[in-house]
Design an enzyme around this catalytic site. Structure first.
Site, PDB file in Angstrom:
ATOM      1  N   ALA A  64      39.606   4.636 -12.909  1.00 44.52           N
ATOM      2  CA  ALA A  64      40.189   4.883 -11.590  1.00 44.52           C
ATOM      3  C   ALA A  64      40.120   6.378 -11.292  1.00 44.52           C
ATOM      4  CB  ALA A  64      41.634   4.414 -11.591  1.00 44.52           C
ATOM      5  N   GLY A 103      39.496   1.636 -15.709  1.00 44.74           N
ATOM      6  CA  GLY A 103      39.051   0.730 -14.651  1.00 44.74           C
ATOM      7  C   GLY A 103      37.571   0.406 -14.730  1.00 44.74           C
ATOM      8  N   GLU A 106      37.348  -2.301 -17.146  1.00 42.07           N
ATOM      9  CA  GLU A 106      37.987  -3.483 -16.535  1.00 42.07           C
ATOM     10  C   GLU A 106      37.027  -4.142 -15.541  1.00 42.07           C
ATOM     11  OE1 GLU A 106      41.533  -1.128 -15.499  1.00 42.07           O
ATOM     12  OE2 GLU A 106      42.695  -2.741 -16.393  1.00 42.07           O
ATOM     13  N   GLU A 126      44.200   4.428 -20.846  1.00 38.75           N
ATOM     14  CA  GLU A 126      45.311   4.639 -19.921  1.00 38.75           C
ATOM     15  C   GLU A 126      46.576   5.205 -20.580  1.00 38.75           C
ATOM     16  OE1 GLU A 126      43.154   2.212 -19.789  1.00 38.75           O
ATOM     17  OE2 GLU A 126      42.702   1.655 -17.715  1.00 38.75           O
TER      18      GLU A 126
HETATM   19  N1  T1G Z   1      39.447  10.610 -12.017  1.00 44.52           N
HETATM   20  C1  T1G Z   1      39.239  11.752 -11.323  1.00 44.52           C
HETATM   21  N2  T1G Z   1      38.561  12.816 -11.812  1.00 44.52           N
HETATM   22  C2  T1G Z   1      38.066  12.684 -13.051  1.00 44.52           C
HETATM   23  C3  T1G Z   1      38.234  11.524 -13.822  1.00 44.52           C
HETATM   24  C4  T1G Z   1      38.956  10.433 -13.247  1.00 44.52           C
HETATM   25  N3  T1G Z   1      39.137   9.287 -13.894  1.00 44.52           N
HETATM   26  N4  T1G Z   1      37.636  11.701 -15.008  1.00 44.52           N
HETATM   27  C5  T1G Z   1      37.103  12.935 -14.977  1.00 44.52           C
HETATM   28  N5  T1G Z   1      37.364  13.533 -13.807  1.00 44.52           N
HETATM   29  C6  T1G Z   1      36.922  14.868 -13.372  1.00 44.52           C
HETATM   30  C7  T1G Z   1      37.496  15.964 -14.236  1.00 44.52           C
HETATM   31  O1  T1G Z   1      38.752  16.385 -13.755  1.00 44.52           O
HETATM   32  C8  T1G Z   1      36.438  17.037 -14.105  1.00 44.52           C
HETATM   33  O2  T1G Z   1      36.632  17.693 -12.879  1.00 44.52           O
HETATM   34  C9  T1G Z   1      35.135  16.247 -13.990  1.00 44.52           C
HETATM   35  O3  T1G Z   1      35.518  14.923 -13.577  1.00 44.52           O
HETATM   36  C10 T1G Z   1      34.361  16.135 -15.285  1.00 44.52           C
HETATM   37  O4  T1G Z   1      35.233  15.672 -16.295  1.00 44.52           O
HETATM   38  C11 T1G Z   1      43.126   0.846 -13.060  1.00 44.52           C
HETATM   39  C12 T1G Z   1      44.728   3.058 -14.097  1.00 44.52           C
HETATM   40  C13 T1G Z   1      34.930  10.602 -18.492  1.00 44.52           C
HETATM   41  C14 T1G Z   1      35.104  11.248 -20.922  1.00 44.52           C
HETATM   42  O5  T1G Z   1      41.260   8.263 -18.264  1.00 44.52           O
HETATM   43  O6  T1G Z   1      38.157  11.042 -20.238  1.00 44.52           O
HETATM   44  O7  T1G Z   1      41.268   3.570 -14.880  1.00 44.52           O
HETATM   45  O8  T1G Z   1      37.236  19.916 -13.720  1.00 44.52           O
HETATM   46  O9  T1G Z   1      35.169  17.762 -17.663  1.00 44.52           O
HETATM   47  O10 T1G Z   1      33.973  16.236 -20.773  1.00 44.52           O
HETATM   48  O11 T1G Z   1      43.551   0.638 -15.361  1.00 44.52           O
HETATM   49  O12 T1G Z   1      36.486  13.077 -17.967  1.00 44.52           O
HETATM   50  O13 T1G Z   1      34.896  19.417 -13.064  1.00 44.52           O
HETATM   51  O14 T1G Z   1      36.701  19.534 -11.329  1.00 44.52           O
HETATM   52  O15 T1G Z   1      36.377  15.690 -18.460  1.00 44.52           O
HETATM   53  O16 T1G Z   1      32.042  14.940 -19.726  1.00 44.52           O
HETATM   54  C15 T1G Z   1      41.024   5.878 -16.964  1.00 44.52           C
HETATM   55  C16 T1G Z   1      39.316  10.249 -17.847  1.00 44.52           C
HETATM   56  C17 T1G Z   1      41.659   6.261 -15.669  1.00 44.52           C
HETATM   57  C18 T1G Z   1      38.962   8.815 -18.060  1.00 44.52           C
HETATM   58  C19 T1G Z   1      34.043  12.792 -19.213  1.00 44.52           C
HETATM   59  N6  T1G Z   1      39.944   6.787 -17.219  1.00 44.52           N
HETATM   60  N7  T1G Z   1      38.165  11.090 -17.998  1.00 44.52           N
HETATM   61  O17 T1G Z   1      34.305  13.940 -19.999  1.00 44.52           O
HETATM   62  O18 T1G Z   1      33.832  15.766 -18.293  1.00 44.52           O
HETATM   63  S1  T1G Z   1      43.079   5.290 -15.321  1.00 44.52           S
HETATM   64  C20 T1G Z   1      40.156   7.941 -17.857  1.00 44.52           C
HETATM   65  C21 T1G Z   1      37.687  11.456 -19.199  1.00 44.52           C
HETATM   66  C22 T1G Z   1      42.458   3.798 -14.893  1.00 44.52           C
HETATM   67  C23 T1G Z   1      42.906   1.420 -14.418  1.00 44.52           C
HETATM   68  C24 T1G Z   1      43.384   2.763 -14.534  1.00 44.52           C
HETATM   69  C25 T1G Z   1      36.531  12.415 -19.219  1.00 44.52           C
HETATM   70  C26 T1G Z   1      35.169  11.748 -19.457  1.00 44.52           C
HETATM   71  P1  T1G Z   1      36.354  19.226 -12.729  1.00 44.52           P
HETATM   72  P2  T1G Z   1      35.240  16.294 -17.747  1.00 44.52           P
HETATM   73  P3  T1G Z   1      33.489  15.274 -19.758  1.00 44.52           P
END
Ligand code: T1G
Length: 696
Positions: A64, A103, A106, A126
């Site tokens: 998400a 997500g 999912e 999450e």
């Molecule tokens: N949403 C918005 N921005 C995100 C993002 C996300 N999910 N993930 C990364 N970014 C932005 C981050 O802030 C950065 O921005 C840029 O992307 C590059 O990220 C319904 C509730 C995927 C392993 O928790 O673990 O799904 O600083 O530097 O090292 O159940 O990002 O460049 O402006 O981290 O290559 C679940 C979170 C969400 C994944 C990549 N997903 N992200 O790592 O790059 S909750 C997560 C990560 C959800 C559902 C629910 C990592 C990455 P900027 P980065 P990276």
């Protein structure tokens, strides 16, 4: 109708839907809408018989869009999207690569099939954001991979690799390359089937599971998640798959998701997620600043710190030379490194061949001349200015032209050290935290003359060696130790005024820190602080501040340095390291209080917590005012990654902001009335409150 976030194309009889929301294909509103629109288009097209869902760029959908959290939800929801995919009358395969997370996974589980590149890491992270999967993940994963696997993946949040996903039945096939081409062949091979699997319908309820499984699991994770709610909610949601139908379970998941989503735990962890990334951005250093290549390293000193630092390089394949004065201390240092790696091997977390590989990357030397080829030289000798200056003047003569010259000082003036070289622009502070091979923080200290290239390259290096970097300015103790010094000074003041050492540590531990301040002193060695206090005294640091470390000094005079001497503020069992209260220490505090004319009283837990929390915070505000930290969130990252501060409280600055800056200031002022020499005034904080501003 390709929208910018979703692209689609048709190849033969297969429709391909491609996420194009760079960089990580977060499932924002545009993406969700684009997914439904393109699916509907494909369902109406009679030439299309099967569908591939994939992501463009570095990853399949990574979850998400976290930046949408807390804002009004724009339809369609991710659940709506997944239902549309699940109800498709044409088979869909999710072609996974990169990091299909949250997500994203999912959504993939809403498809009939999943195939992956072998380099894929997938998971439901999450809980790391203080929430639980909210788009059916807690209900579909147990039906697909079984309860145990689902519990492990959802409560740890740690991604698994493609091989593991294959063995667990989460993906059907794994390919080394050409994911789209392989997914194409895969889906074509399924077109002739009458039925295609639907994960939510694999079983009505997950059966034959003893309810103890869940209790045992809760007990197992209790210590790791002390004080946290979302991992327990995750277990409850997974448990629902054994008692409720899919539709009922989904409702349960929604209810628990909302509970977690609206919590401080979640807003704090999301703050941490973005803060960690913000810390990488240095306003005066452009993105295209030249990065110096780092293909080899030298570490001077192979004691506890030097050895740990060297391991960081070897861990990512960078050859490193460690240098000690004598062959004996070099042998000892290398032996400790070897033992550390062997422990990892015996825990099954490293193969024998990897062990050999890492050890082969670490070479020892007893002559400083061995630094000549290194791209980065990290000095980790004894914390003494004279020694460091001598060392840097020698390093200057030997190191190659463009080498980064880093010092692992934890408090000393980087500029003074830099001035002992002919190239101060190449000198930078890299303050590692002990144990340096484990602790995630790297406090990078910029001197007056440190060049932008050296700063950008050191920040990059920190990421490469898997650290979380924070840039600090060159003040005494930088960000972390300058604040910690005030926090410890406050802890000692509390003990002088009547609080027991063990009560102070208990309050801090119960708040969520890894340890209380006295236990930390004992772990780090009280002689370390003693040495620093002696210097501070000489420099007149305590001229206007109350000196509260009389008991700490007395313990050091008695040789009670802490764990390493089996006695410090506590008494330690030689074998088990278990600590025991030392009644003598409380008596020492009573005596000192009497000598200083301090009247002792009962101090409640709330006062202990607030005095310690606001001592940290007040110093953090002073550091911001003086420009030694770029932003409050950098301070939060420093504390969460370097000092054992509970991440789920968001860090000392966020915690105070959540409490209310006006209320915090009021409390500080009331503490200051009683103890003016404990609470330096911070104009910046007063301005923030007066102007009703927040940190940004
Ligand atoms: N949403 C918005 N921005 C995100 C993002 C996300 N999910 N993930 C990364 N970014 C932005 C981050 O802030 C950065 O921005 C840029 O992307 C590059 O990220 C319904 C509730 C995927 C392993 O928790 O673990 O799904 O600083 O530097 O090292 O159940 O990002 O460049 O402006 O981290 O290559 C679940 C979170 C969400 C994944 C990549 N997903 N992200 O790592 O790059 S909750 C997560 C990560 C959800 C559902 C629910 C990592 C990455 P900027 P980065 P990276």
């Amino acid at each position: 109708m390709n929208n910018q976030a979703i692209k689609y194309e048709i190849k033969e009889n297969i429709g391909i839907i491609k996420g194009a929301n760079h960089p990580v294909n977060a499932l924002s509103y545009e993406v969700r809408k684009g997914l439904i629109d393109s699916l509907q288009l494909f369902l109406k097209d009679d030439n299309i018989e099967g569908i591939i869902l994939c992501g463009e760029g570095r990853t399949f959908f990574a979850g998400a869009d976290i930046s949408e959290f807390g804002k009004p939800m724009q339809s369609p929801s991710l659940n709506d999207v997944i239902f549309e995919f699940e109800n498709s009358n044409k088979p869909i395969v999710a072609a996974l690569h990169g990091t299909p997370l949250g997500g994203g996974l999912e959504l993939a589980m809403g498809c009939n099939y999943r195939v992956a590149l072998s380099s894929t890491n997938l998971g439901l992270p999450e809980v790391k954001l203080g929430i639980i999967p909210g788009a059916g993940g807690t209900q579909r994963l147990p039906r697909l991979a079984g309860i145990e696997k689902a519990l492990s993946m959802i409560t740890s949040g740690t991604p698994i690799n493609a091989k593991d996903a294959l063995n667990s039945g989460i993906v059907e096939e794994v390919f080394p390359d050409n994911i789209i081409e392989n997914a194409m062949n895969f889906i074509k091979s399924k077109l002739s089937l009458d039925n295609h699997p639907i994960v939510s319908k694999l079983s009505e309820k997950v059966s034959n599971i003893q309810s103890e499984v869940f209790d045992n699991f809760s007990n197992k994770i209790q210590k790791k998640y002390r004080g946290r709610k979302s991992p327990l909610c995750a277990i409850e949601a997974v448990k629902a798959t054994t008692t409720l139908t899919f539709t009922e379970g989904l409702e349960k998941e929604r209810e628990l998701f909302k509970l977690c989503h609206d919590s401080k735990e979640s807003s704090s962890l999301i703050h941490m997620f973005f803060s960690e990334r913000k810390a990488l951005k240095i306003p005066d250093i452009p993105k295209d600043t030249k990065i110096l290549p780092i293909n080899s390293a030298a570490v001077i000193g192979c004691g506890t710190m030097g050895g740990g630092i060297a391991m960081n390089f070897a861990n990512v394949g960078i050859p490193v030379i460690v240098i000690e004065d004598t062959q004996e201390s070099l042998n000892n240092g290398i032996k400790i490194i070897e033992k550390n790696y062997s422990n990892t091997v015996s825990k099954g977390k490293m193969s024998d061949s990897e062990f050999k590989n890492r050890m082969s990357l670490i070479k020892g030397a007893t002559s400083l001349e061995s630094i000549v080829g290194a791209d980065v030289v990290v000095e980790a000798v004894f914390e003494e200015m004279k020694l460091k200056k001598e060392m840097f003047s020698r390093i200057d003569k030997l190191a190659k032209e463009n080498a980064i010259l880093a010092t692992n000082t934890s408090t000393l003036d980087i500029d003074q050290i830099a001035e002992s070289t002919s190239r101060p622009e190449h000198v930078i502070g890299t303050h590692f935290f002990s144990p340096a091979n484990v602790m995630q923080l790297l406090e990078i200290v910029r001197g007056k003359k440190t060049s932008k290239e050296v700063i950008a390259s050191t920040m990059k290096l920190a990421k490469n060696i898997k650290k979380t970097p924070v840039l600090a300015g060159n003040c005494d103790g930088f960000i972390g130790n300058r604040m910690f010094h005030e926090y410890v000074r406050q802890a000692h003041a509390l003990a002088e005024e009547g609080a027991k050492v063990s009560d102070i540590d208990r309050v801090i531990y119960d708040f969520g820190w890894a340890m209380g301040p006295f236990a930390v002193n004992d772990l780090a060695g009280n002689d370390v602080g003693w040495r620093i206090r002696k210097r501070h005294k000489q420099e007149g640091k305590y001229d206007n501040l109350r000196y509260t470390s009389t008991v700490a000094d007395q313990l050091c005079e008695l040789g009670r340095y802490g764990q390493k001497t089996n006695r410090g503020f506590y008494i330690y069992d030689q074998q088990t390291r278990k600590k025991q209260i030392d009644p003598e220490v409380d008596i020492m505090f009573e005596k000192v209080a009497k000598e200083k004319g301090i009247s002792r009283r009962q101090i409640d837990d709330n006062e202990i917590l607030h005095r310690l929390s606001w001592a940290l915070f007040n110093t953090g505000c002073m550091i911001l005012e003086e420009g030694y930290a770029l932003r409050a969130s950098d301070i939060d990252v420093t504390y969460a990654y370097g000092y054992g501060y509970p991440h789920w409280r968001g860090g000392p600055m966020k915690y105070a902001e959540d409490y209310g800056l006006e209320k915090v200031l009021e409390e500080i002022e009331s503490f200051r009335t009683k103890n003016p020499d404990m609470w330096p005034k911070c104009n910046y904080l007063e301005e923030l409150v007066k102007e009703n501003k927040k940190f940004n």
